[in-house]
Motif scaffolding. Structure first.
Motif, PDB file in Angstrom:
ATOM      1  N   LEU A 253      10.944 -16.206  -8.687  1.00 45.13           N
ATOM      2  CA  LEU A 253      12.198 -16.410  -7.966  1.00 45.13           C
ATOM      3  C   LEU A 253      12.555 -15.186  -7.126  1.00 45.13           C
ATOM      4  O   LEU A 253      13.007 -15.314  -5.975  1.00 45.13           O
ATOM      5  CB  LEU A 253      13.322 -16.726  -8.952  1.00 45.13           C
ATOM      6  CG  LEU A 253      14.661 -17.150  -8.343  1.00 45.13           C
ATOM      7  CD1 LEU A 253      14.491 -18.403  -7.489  1.00 45.13           C
ATOM      8  CD2 LEU A 253      15.699 -17.385  -9.432  1.00 45.13           C
ATOM      9  N   VAL A 254      12.335 -14.002  -7.688  1.00 49.13           N
ATOM     10  CA  VAL A 254      12.569 -12.770  -6.916  1.00 49.13           C
ATOM     11  C   VAL A 254      11.626 -12.710  -5.717  1.00 49.13           C
ATOM     12  O   VAL A 254      12.029 -12.353  -4.603  1.00 49.13           O
ATOM     13  CB  VAL A 254      12.385 -11.528  -7.819  1.00 49.13           C
ATOM     14  CG1 VAL A 254      12.388 -10.248  -6.990  1.00 49.13           C
ATOM     15  CG2 VAL A 254      13.490 -11.464  -8.874  1.00 49.13           C
ATOM     16  N   ALA A 255      10.371 -13.082  -5.933  1.00 50.78           N
ATOM     17  CA  ALA A 255       9.408 -13.100  -4.828  1.00 50.78           C
ATOM     18  C   ALA A 255       9.847 -14.075  -3.743  1.00 50.78           C
ATOM     19  O   ALA A 255       9.719 -13.792  -2.540  1.00 50.78           O
ATOM     20  CB  ALA A 255       8.023 -13.471  -5.358  1.00 50.78           C
ATOM     21  N   PHE A 256      10.384 -15.225  -4.150  1.00 54.01           N
ATOM     22  CA  PHE A 256      10.871 -16.207  -3.180  1.00 54.01           C
ATOM     23  C   PHE A 256      12.006 -15.618  -2.339  1.00 54.01           C
ATOM     24  O   PHE A 256      12.020 -15.759  -1.105  1.00 54.01           O
ATOM     25  CB  PHE A 256      11.347 -17.460  -3.916  1.00 54.01           C
ATOM     26  CG  PHE A 256      12.122 -18.424  -3.059  1.00 54.01           C
ATOM     27  CD1 PHE A 256      11.477 -19.180  -2.092  1.00 54.01           C
ATOM     28  CD2 PHE A 256      13.492 -18.567  -3.215  1.00 54.01           C
ATOM     29  CE1 PHE A 256      12.189 -20.070  -1.289  1.00 54.01           C
ATOM     30  CE2 PHE A 256      14.208 -19.444  -2.428  1.00 54.01           C
ATOM     31  CZ  PHE A 256      13.560 -20.199  -1.457  1.00 54.01           C
ATOM     32  N   VAL A 257      12.943 -14.942  -2.996  1.00 52.92           N
ATOM     33  CA  VAL A 257      14.065 -14.344  -2.270  1.00 52.92           C
ATOM     34  C   VAL A 257      13.565 -13.294  -1.278  1.00 52.92           C
ATOM     35  O   VAL A 257      14.038 -13.214  -0.130  1.00 52.92           O
ATOM     36  CB  VAL A 257      15.074 -13.735  -3.260  1.00 52.92           C
ATOM     37  CG1 VAL A 257      16.150 -12.950  -2.516  1.00 52.92           C
ATOM     38  CG2 VAL A 257      15.728 -14.830  -4.098  1.00 52.92           C
ATOM     39  N   LEU A 258      12.601 -12.477  -1.682  1.00 50.59           N
ATOM     40  CA  LEU A 258      12.051 -11.462  -0.783  1.00 50.59           C
ATOM     41  C   LEU A 258      11.357 -12.094   0.413  1.00 50.59           C
ATOM     42  O   LEU A 258      11.497 -11.633   1.551  1.00 50.59           O
ATOM     43  CB  LEU A 258      11.072 -10.561  -1.549  1.00 50.59           C
ATOM     44  CG  LEU A 258      11.688  -9.652  -2.621  1.00 50.59           C
ATOM     45  CD1 LEU A 258      10.591  -8.897  -3.368  1.00 50.59           C
ATOM     46  CD2 LEU A 258      12.680  -8.673  -1.988  1.00 50.59           C
ATOM     47  N   VAL A 259      10.599 -13.166   0.164  1.00 50.77           N
ATOM     48  CA  VAL A 259       9.918 -13.856   1.269  1.00 50.77           C
ATOM     49  C   VAL A 259      10.938 -14.441   2.242  1.00 50.77           C
ATOM     50  O   VAL A 259      10.783 -14.345   3.468  1.00 50.77           O
ATOM     51  CB  VAL A 259       8.996 -14.969   0.714  1.00 50.77           C
ATOM     52  CG1 VAL A 259       8.534 -15.905   1.834  1.00 50.77           C
ATOM     53  CG2 VAL A 259       7.791 -14.354   0.021  1.00 50.77           C
ATOM     54  N   GLU A 260      12.010 -15.032   1.706  1.00 48.08           N
ATOM     55  CA  GLU A 260      13.024 -15.626   2.574  1.00 48.08           C
ATOM     56  C   GLU A 260      13.799 -14.567   3.345  1.00 48.08           C
ATOM     57  O   GLU A 260      14.209 -14.790   4.485  1.00 48.08           O
ATOM     58  CB  GLU A 260      13.988 -16.484   1.746  1.00 48.08           C
ATOM     59  CG  GLU A 260      13.326 -17.626   1.006  1.00 48.08           C
ATOM     60  CD  GLU A 260      12.471 -18.482   1.919  1.00 48.08           C
ATOM     61  OE1 GLU A 260      13.034 -19.231   2.739  1.00 48.08           O
ATOM     62  OE2 GLU A 260      11.229 -18.398   1.835  1.00 48.08           O
TER      63      GLU A 260
END
Length: 478
Positions: A253-260
């Motif tokens: 989920l943290v990786a998703f936020v960083l990608v977004e």
């Protein structure tokens, strides 16, 4: 799906001066299929479990696999339609959805059925955003377009009720496999009509980026979280499997936020979460998904496992709940226009919590009127009351250019809530059932947990911005 992309702005893309109803009929039929598959499987679950030797966790994954893949790829599906052509993505999603139904009906084991449901959710994610966009772009006349959208919205409401009824009819008749097979002839016919009759479009930009990593990351995070929660039925929080899966979900989920945050064309631009109304509206969408999915799941199991109802009788017994949702969602419109979204949302959640607490008092020798009909109608009235104010809250306070995006985020949140909420409440039911040696107490514990979630949602609704008072007309001079 009733609420998905409701705020998408009409465009002038390929208008027709003399529109026929082919596009509207295809759009409504596709909407019916997608919504039908969120409810039709519930009544068939006990038969699926007995035939394929599913565990309790495996049984709930028949529901969750569809919801989570649907939620995770829904925004990507809408974006792909804009970029590569809506007819193309509509047809591709329809083909995947139909083939997954065929594979699900032929499944010889639980893992194969769950895999088929996963691909069915993926197909639905690319199929679902296109119908409303096609209506908006095809019908140039506002009155004709509004009639087509009204028919599209009514189809979603009807599909929810029909899913429960058809699920019982098919399971009692030719068997649970036809719950999956029913999509095959409908899907094949729609593919043929779509290729022949739907207007073609090339999309807005073949060279523009599509955020596939974002969709994969958020879907993986949701799946890991759901799996970790479902494992709580037999393990503690500290077990390597449960703790590891939940930790992995947090990392993804943290990786998703960083990608977004860093992507040029993010799937979910984080700027939209600056609106307090939108954040609280999406919290309500999560709760609506969790409560609705869990109620359908546990009451269906109670009717068949505890009271001994046949699938058909269970479907009929659940019908008043779905009808109450439809009726109250229509009646609440004038109330929202008069007092705003906050008060109806709070009242809706309080009604839902009261119905869930009433429902949780059922026993092994429960009766239909007191233990199923009464609380079911109260829950339905409460949930139906929350839908419109939830939609308004989750799609207001954002720039016009983000209106469609906000609606897609809300719909994704609703599907996510269904998957994660069911996993958590199923773990609660399993744990209670093991310690008390009584299945009915497990179901009651899950419904009590859902009531607690509804009360938390009511408290959050109190934090929503107050409706702005209408300015008083200034007196005329003299």
């Amino acid at each position: 799906m009733k609420d998905s992309l409701v705020n998408a702005a009409p465009t002038a893309e390929q208008p027709r001066s003399t529109p026929g109803w082919t596009v509207a009929v295809v759009a409504c039929a596709a909407q019916f299929m997608v919504v039908l598959d969120t409810t039709i499987v519930n009544v068939a679950l006990p038969s699926m479990r007995a035939d394929l030797h599913l565990t309790s966790a495996g049984q709930q994954w028949v529901i969750n696999a569809y919801l989570l893949s649907f939620a995770g790829f829904l925004m990507l599906g809408g974006r792909a339609g804009d970029l590569f052509g809506r007819r193309r993505m509509f047809t591709a999603g329809l083909v995947v959805f139909t083939l997954a139904g065929l594979l699900g009906g032929l499944a010889t084991s639980g893992p194969l059925l769950i895999a088929a449901r996963t691909f069915q959710g993926l197909g639905a994610a690319f199929l679902a955003p296109a119908p409303l966009a096609l209506i908006n772009s095809h019908y140039a006349d506002p009155r004709t377009r509004n009639r087509a959208i009204a028919a599209w919205s009514a189809t979603a409401t009807a599909a929810g009720s029909c899913g429960i009824l058809f699920g019982g009819l098919l399971t009692d008749g030719p068997g649970w496999r036809w719950v999956m097979f029913v999509n095959v002839p409908i899907g094949a016919a729609l593919v043929a009509v779509a290729l022949r009759a739907l207007p073609g479009d090339d999309g807005a930009g073949r060279g523009r980026a599509l955020d596939v990593p974002g969709a994969v990351l958020v879907t993986a995070a949701l799946s890991c979280a759901s799996y970790g929660l479902s494992e709580l039925e037999g393990r503690s929080w500290a077990s390597p499997l449960t703790g590891g899966m939940l930790a992995l979900a947090a990392v993804l989920l943290v990786a998703f936020v960083l990608v977004e945050a860093r992507g040029e064309q993010p799937l979910m631009p984080l700027r939209i979460f600056r609106s307090r109304s939108l954040v609280l509206g999406n919290a309500a969408a999560l709760a609506v998904g969790a409560v609705t999915t869990s109620v359908m799941y546990f009451i269906t199991l109670y009717l068949q496992h505890v009271l001994g109802y046949t699938p058909m009788r269970a479907g009929l017994a659940m019908l008043p709940l779905t009808v109450a949702i439809a009726v109250s969602s229509l009646l609440v419109r004038r109330v929202v226009q008069a007092v705003g979204a906050r008060l109806p949302l709070v009242v809706g959640w309080l009604l839902t919590a009261g119905g869930l607490l009433w429902q949780s008092r059922f026993g092994v020798d429960g009766g239909f009127v007191v233990d199923v009909l009464g609380p079911g109608v109260l829950i339905g009235l409460g949930l139906g009351t929350t839908v419109l104010p939830m939609t308004i809250a989750a799609t207001s306070g954002v720039p016009a250019r983000d209106a469609g995006l906000a609606s897609a985020v809300m719909n994704s949140a609703r599907q996510m809530g269904g998957g994660l909420g069911l996993a958590a409440l199923n773990a609660l039911a399993g744990a209670a059932a093991v310690t008390a040696a009584a299945t009915v107490r497990g179901y009651a514990a899950a419904l009590t947990g859902a009531a607690g979630l509804a009360l938390c949602a009511a408290v959050l609704a109190l934090l929503m911005p107050s409706p702005q008072p209408k300015p008083k007309p200034e007196p005329e001079p003299g």
